[in-house]
Design a protein around this motif. Structure first.
Motif, PDB file in Angstrom:
ATOM      1  N   ASP A 156       0.843  -1.126   0.014  1.00  0.00           N
ATOM      2  CA  ASP A 156      -0.139   0.259   0.022  1.00  0.00           C
ATOM      3  C   ASP A 156       1.003   1.283   0.004  1.00  0.00           C
ATOM      4  OD1 ASP A 156      -2.199  -1.575  -0.055  1.00  0.00           O
ATOM      5  OD2 ASP A 156      -2.900  -1.198   2.192  1.00  0.00           O
ATOM      6  N   GLU A 159       1.864   1.509  -3.654  1.00  0.00           N
ATOM      7  CA  GLU A 159       0.791   1.311  -4.638  1.00  0.00           C
ATOM      8  C   GLU A 159       1.211   0.028  -5.635  1.00  0.00           C
ATOM      9  OE1 GLU A 159      -0.550   4.771  -6.417  1.00  0.00           O
ATOM     10  OE2 GLU A 159      -1.532   5.712  -4.247  1.00  0.00           O
ATOM     11  N   GLU A 161       0.907  -3.269  -7.751  1.00  0.00           N
ATOM     12  CA  GLU A 161      -0.377  -3.782  -7.995  1.00  0.00           C
ATOM     13  C   GLU A 161      -0.391  -5.239  -7.819  1.00  0.00           C
ATOM     14  OE1 GLU A 161      -1.079  -2.625 -12.225  1.00  0.00           O
ATOM     15  OE2 GLU A 161      -1.494  -0.577 -11.549  1.00  0.00           O
TER      16      GLU A 161
END
Ligand code: E4P
Length: 217
Positions: A156, A159, A161
Protein backbone atom coordinates in the motif's frame (compact mmCIF):
# COMPACT_ATOMS: atom_id res chain seq x y z
CA UNK A 1 -11.49 -10.99 -1.65
CA UNK A 2 -10.95 -13.78 -4.18
CA UNK A 3 -11.33 -17.41 -3.10
CA UNK A 4 -9.02 -19.97 -4.67
CA UNK A 5 -9.07 -23.67 -3.82
CA UNK A 6 -5.70 -25.27 -3.12
CA UNK A 7 -5.98 -28.75 -4.62
CA UNK A 8 -5.56 -30.81 -7.77
CA UNK A 9 -8.59 -32.97 -6.88
CA UNK A 10 -11.16 -32.51 -9.65
CA UNK A 11 -14.16 -33.53 -7.51
CA UNK A 12 -13.30 -30.94 -4.88
CA UNK A 13 -12.70 -28.29 -7.54
CA UNK A 14 -16.13 -29.09 -9.05
CA UNK A 15 -17.77 -28.92 -5.63
CA UNK A 16 -16.22 -25.51 -4.88
CA UNK A 17 -17.15 -24.26 -8.36
CA UNK A 18 -20.76 -25.43 -7.84
CA UNK A 19 -20.93 -23.36 -4.65
CA UNK A 20 -20.62 -20.31 -6.92
CA UNK A 21 -17.93 -18.49 -4.94
CA UNK A 22 -14.76 -19.88 -6.54
CA UNK A 23 -12.38 -17.48 -8.27
CA UNK A 24 -9.54 -19.85 -9.11
CA UNK A 25 -7.30 -22.79 -8.26
CA UNK A 26 -3.75 -23.17 -7.00
CA UNK A 27 -1.80 -26.39 -7.39
CA UNK A 28 1.74 -27.46 -6.67
CA UNK A 29 3.83 -30.55 -7.47
CA UNK A 30 2.93 -32.16 -4.12
CA UNK A 31 -0.82 -31.68 -4.72
CA UNK A 32 -0.46 -33.22 -8.21
CA UNK A 33 1.45 -36.20 -6.78
CA UNK A 34 -1.25 -36.64 -4.11
CA UNK A 35 -3.80 -37.19 -6.91
CA UNK A 36 -1.44 -39.67 -8.62
CA UNK A 37 -0.83 -37.30 -11.56
CA UNK A 38 2.75 -37.82 -12.71
CA UNK A 39 4.77 -37.07 -15.86
CA UNK A 40 4.68 -33.84 -17.84
CA UNK A 41 2.00 -34.93 -20.36
CA UNK A 42 -0.43 -36.07 -17.66
CA UNK A 43 0.21 -32.99 -15.56
CA UNK A 44 -0.43 -30.69 -18.54
CA UNK A 45 -3.65 -32.61 -19.39
CA UNK A 46 -4.73 -32.23 -15.78
CA UNK A 47 -4.21 -28.44 -15.90
CA UNK A 48 -6.48 -28.31 -18.98
CA UNK A 49 -9.16 -30.29 -17.13
CA UNK A 50 -8.98 -27.87 -14.19
CA UNK A 51 -9.28 -24.89 -16.57
CA UNK A 52 -12.39 -26.47 -18.11
CA UNK A 53 -14.06 -26.66 -14.67
CA UNK A 54 -13.31 -23.18 -13.30
CA UNK A 55 -13.71 -19.71 -14.79
CA UNK A 56 -10.78 -18.04 -13.01
CA UNK A 57 -7.01 -18.20 -12.67
CA UNK A 58 -5.26 -21.58 -12.38
CA UNK A 59 -1.71 -21.55 -10.97
CA UNK A 60 0.59 -24.09 -12.64
CA UNK A 61 4.05 -24.49 -11.11
CA UNK A 62 7.31 -24.76 -13.02
CA UNK A 63 9.69 -27.54 -12.00
CA UNK A 64 12.86 -25.98 -13.43
CA UNK A 65 15.00 -23.92 -11.07
CA UNK A 66 17.37 -22.35 -13.63
CA UNK A 67 16.47 -19.20 -15.60
CA UNK A 68 16.36 -20.78 -19.08
CA UNK A 69 14.42 -23.78 -17.81
CA UNK A 70 11.86 -21.62 -15.96
CA UNK A 71 11.33 -19.48 -19.08
CA UNK A 72 10.92 -22.54 -21.33
CA UNK A 73 8.53 -24.28 -18.98
CA UNK A 74 6.59 -21.13 -18.09
CA UNK A 75 6.00 -20.30 -21.74
CA UNK A 76 4.76 -23.85 -22.38
CA UNK A 77 2.40 -23.63 -19.40
CA UNK A 78 1.11 -20.20 -20.45
CA UNK A 79 0.37 -21.61 -23.94
CA UNK A 80 -1.77 -24.38 -22.45
CA UNK A 81 -4.74 -22.15 -21.57
CA UNK A 82 -5.46 -18.44 -21.11
CA UNK A 83 -6.42 -19.06 -17.46
CA UNK A 84 -2.97 -20.41 -16.56
CA UNK A 85 -0.85 -18.37 -14.16
CA UNK A 86 2.80 -19.43 -14.17
CA UNK A 87 3.85 -20.27 -10.63
CA UNK A 88 7.54 -19.52 -10.05
CA UNK A 89 9.56 -20.18 -6.87
CA UNK A 90 11.09 -17.31 -4.90
CA UNK A 91 14.70 -17.83 -5.96
CA UNK A 92 17.14 -15.57 -7.81
CA UNK A 93 16.47 -17.09 -11.24
CA UNK A 94 12.77 -17.11 -10.39
CA UNK A 95 12.76 -13.35 -9.82
CA UNK A 96 14.59 -12.78 -13.12
CA UNK A 97 12.05 -15.03 -14.86
CA UNK A 98 9.09 -13.19 -13.27
CA UNK A 99 10.49 -9.92 -14.63
CA UNK A 100 10.80 -11.52 -18.09
CA UNK A 101 7.24 -12.93 -17.95
CA UNK A 102 5.86 -9.65 -16.66
CA UNK A 103 7.44 -7.74 -19.58
CA UNK A 104 5.86 -10.26 -21.97
CA UNK A 105 2.40 -9.96 -20.38
CA UNK A 106 2.49 -13.51 -18.94
CA UNK A 107 0.86 -13.62 -15.50
CA UNK A 108 2.81 -15.08 -12.60
CA UNK A 109 2.42 -16.28 -9.02
CA UNK A 110 5.61 -16.02 -6.96
CA UNK A 111 5.47 -18.98 -4.59
CA UNK A 112 7.25 -20.10 -1.41
CA UNK A 113 7.35 -16.60 0.06
CA UNK A 114 8.15 -16.44 3.78
CA UNK A 115 9.34 -12.85 4.36
CA UNK A 116 8.38 -9.25 3.63
CA UNK A 117 11.68 -8.76 1.77
CA UNK A 118 10.88 -11.62 -0.59
CA UNK A 119 7.42 -10.15 -1.20
CA UNK A 120 8.94 -6.74 -1.97
CA UNK A 121 11.25 -8.31 -4.57
CA UNK A 122 8.36 -10.23 -6.17
CA UNK A 123 6.38 -6.99 -6.52
CA UNK A 124 9.41 -5.14 -7.97
CA UNK A 125 9.76 -7.90 -10.56
CA UNK A 126 6.10 -7.45 -11.53
CA UNK A 127 4.52 -10.65 -10.16
CA UNK A 128 0.75 -10.78 -10.62
CA UNK A 129 0.37 -12.65 -7.32
CA UNK A 130 2.67 -13.19 -4.36
CA UNK A 131 2.06 -16.29 -2.21
CA UNK A 132 3.08 -15.97 1.46
CA UNK A 133 2.66 -19.41 3.08
CA UNK A 134 1.00 -18.58 6.38
CA UNK A 135 0.29 -22.12 7.61
CA UNK A 136 3.90 -23.23 7.17
CA UNK A 137 5.08 -20.20 9.19
CA UNK A 138 2.59 -21.03 11.93
CA UNK A 139 3.97 -24.60 11.86
CA UNK A 140 7.35 -23.28 13.03
CA UNK A 141 6.02 -20.92 15.72
CA UNK A 142 6.18 -17.82 13.52
CA UNK A 143 3.10 -15.66 13.03
CA UNK A 144 2.00 -16.19 9.43
CA UNK A 145 -0.73 -13.55 9.66
CA UNK A 146 1.81 -10.94 10.71
CA UNK A 147 3.54 -11.48 7.36
CA UNK A 148 0.27 -10.73 5.55
CA UNK A 149 -0.03 -7.47 7.53
CA UNK A 150 3.58 -6.50 6.72
CA UNK A 151 3.17 -7.15 2.99
CA UNK A 152 -0.15 -5.24 2.90
CA UNK A 153 1.55 -2.20 4.49
CA UNK A 154 4.50 -2.29 2.10
CA UNK A 155 2.39 -2.79 -1.02
CA UNK A 156 0.00 0.00 0.00
CA UNK A 157 2.92 2.38 0.74
CA UNK A 158 4.06 2.12 -2.87
CA UNK A 159 0.80 1.18 -4.60
CA UNK A 160 2.24 -2.07 -5.93
CA UNK A 161 -0.34 -3.88 -8.05
CA UNK A 162 0.87 -7.37 -7.09
CA UNK A 163 -2.00 -9.18 -5.37
CA UNK A 164 -1.40 -10.77 -1.99
CA UNK A 165 -2.46 -14.41 -2.26
CA UNK A 166 -2.53 -15.80 1.27
CA UNK A 167 -1.40 -19.40 0.76
CA UNK A 168 -1.04 -22.42 3.00
CA UNK A 169 -4.35 -21.47 4.57
CA UNK A 170 -5.26 -24.40 6.78
CA UNK A 171 -8.60 -23.52 8.38
CA UNK A 172 -11.55 -21.14 8.37
CA UNK A 173 -10.15 -18.64 10.90
CA UNK A 174 -7.15 -18.11 8.62
CA UNK A 175 -9.59 -16.93 5.92
CA UNK A 176 -11.35 -14.51 8.25
CA UNK A 177 -8.09 -13.11 9.62
CA UNK A 178 -6.68 -12.70 6.09
CA UNK A 179 -9.86 -10.86 5.06
CA UNK A 180 -9.47 -8.50 8.04
CA UNK A 181 -5.86 -7.82 7.06
CA UNK A 182 -6.76 -7.06 3.46
CA UNK A 183 -5.28 -10.03 1.62
CA UNK A 184 -6.51 -9.85 -1.97
CA UNK A 185 -6.88 -13.61 -2.34
CA UNK A 186 -6.78 -16.68 -0.16
CA UNK A 187 -6.13 -20.24 -1.22
CA UNK A 188 -7.13 -23.12 1.02
CA UNK A 189 -8.76 -26.52 1.15
CA UNK A 190 -12.50 -26.95 0.48
CA UNK A 191 -13.06 -27.62 4.20
CA UNK A 192 -11.76 -24.13 5.09
CA UNK A 193 -14.26 -22.52 2.70
CA UNK A 194 -17.15 -24.70 3.87
CA UNK A 195 -16.34 -23.80 7.47
CA UNK A 196 -17.53 -20.26 6.71
CA UNK A 197 -21.06 -21.63 6.34
CA UNK A 198 -21.31 -22.97 9.82
CA UNK A 199 -23.04 -21.48 12.86
CA UNK A 200 -25.09 -23.44 15.42
CA UNK A 201 -27.58 -20.55 15.78
CA UNK A 202 -28.30 -20.81 12.04
CA UNK A 203 -29.10 -24.52 12.42
CA UNK A 204 -31.22 -23.94 15.54
CA UNK A 205 -33.01 -20.97 13.96
CA UNK A 206 -33.78 -22.85 10.76
CA UNK A 207 -35.07 -25.90 12.64
CA UNK A 208 -37.41 -23.61 14.65
CA UNK A 209 -38.66 -21.79 11.54
CA UNK A 210 -39.48 -25.11 9.87
CA UNK A 211 -41.12 -26.46 13.02
CA UNK A 212 -43.33 -23.36 13.32
CA UNK A 213 -44.21 -23.45 9.62
CA UNK A 214 -45.27 -27.08 9.90
CA UNK A 215 -47.51 -26.31 12.89
CA UNK A 216 -49.67 -24.10 10.69
CA UNK A 217 -49.81 -26.57 7.77
C1 E4P B 1 0.19 -22.48 -2.40
O1 E4P B 1 0.00 -22.17 -3.53
C2 E4P B 1 0.49 -23.85 -1.96
O2 E4P B 1 -0.04 -24.75 -2.91
C3 E4P B 1 -0.17 -24.23 -0.67
O3 E4P B 1 -1.04 -23.22 -0.21
C4 E4P B 1 0.71 -24.86 0.33
O4 E4P B 1 -0.07 -25.22 1.44
P1 E4P B 1 0.45 -26.24 2.54
O5 E4P B 1 1.45 -25.55 3.40
O6 E4P B 1 -0.80 -26.60 3.31
O7 E4P B 1 1.04 -27.41 1.80
Amino acid sequence: MKFFIDTANLDQIREAQDLGVLDGVTTNPSLMAKEGITGKDNIFKHYRKICDIVDGDVSAEVIATDYDGIIREGEELAELHQQIIVKVPMIKDGIKAIKYFSDKGIKTNCTLVFSAGQALLAAKAGATYVSPFIGRLDDISTDGLNLIAEIRLIYDNYEFETQILAASVRHTMHIIDCAKLGADVMTGPLSSIEGLLKHPLTDIGLAKFLEDYNKGN
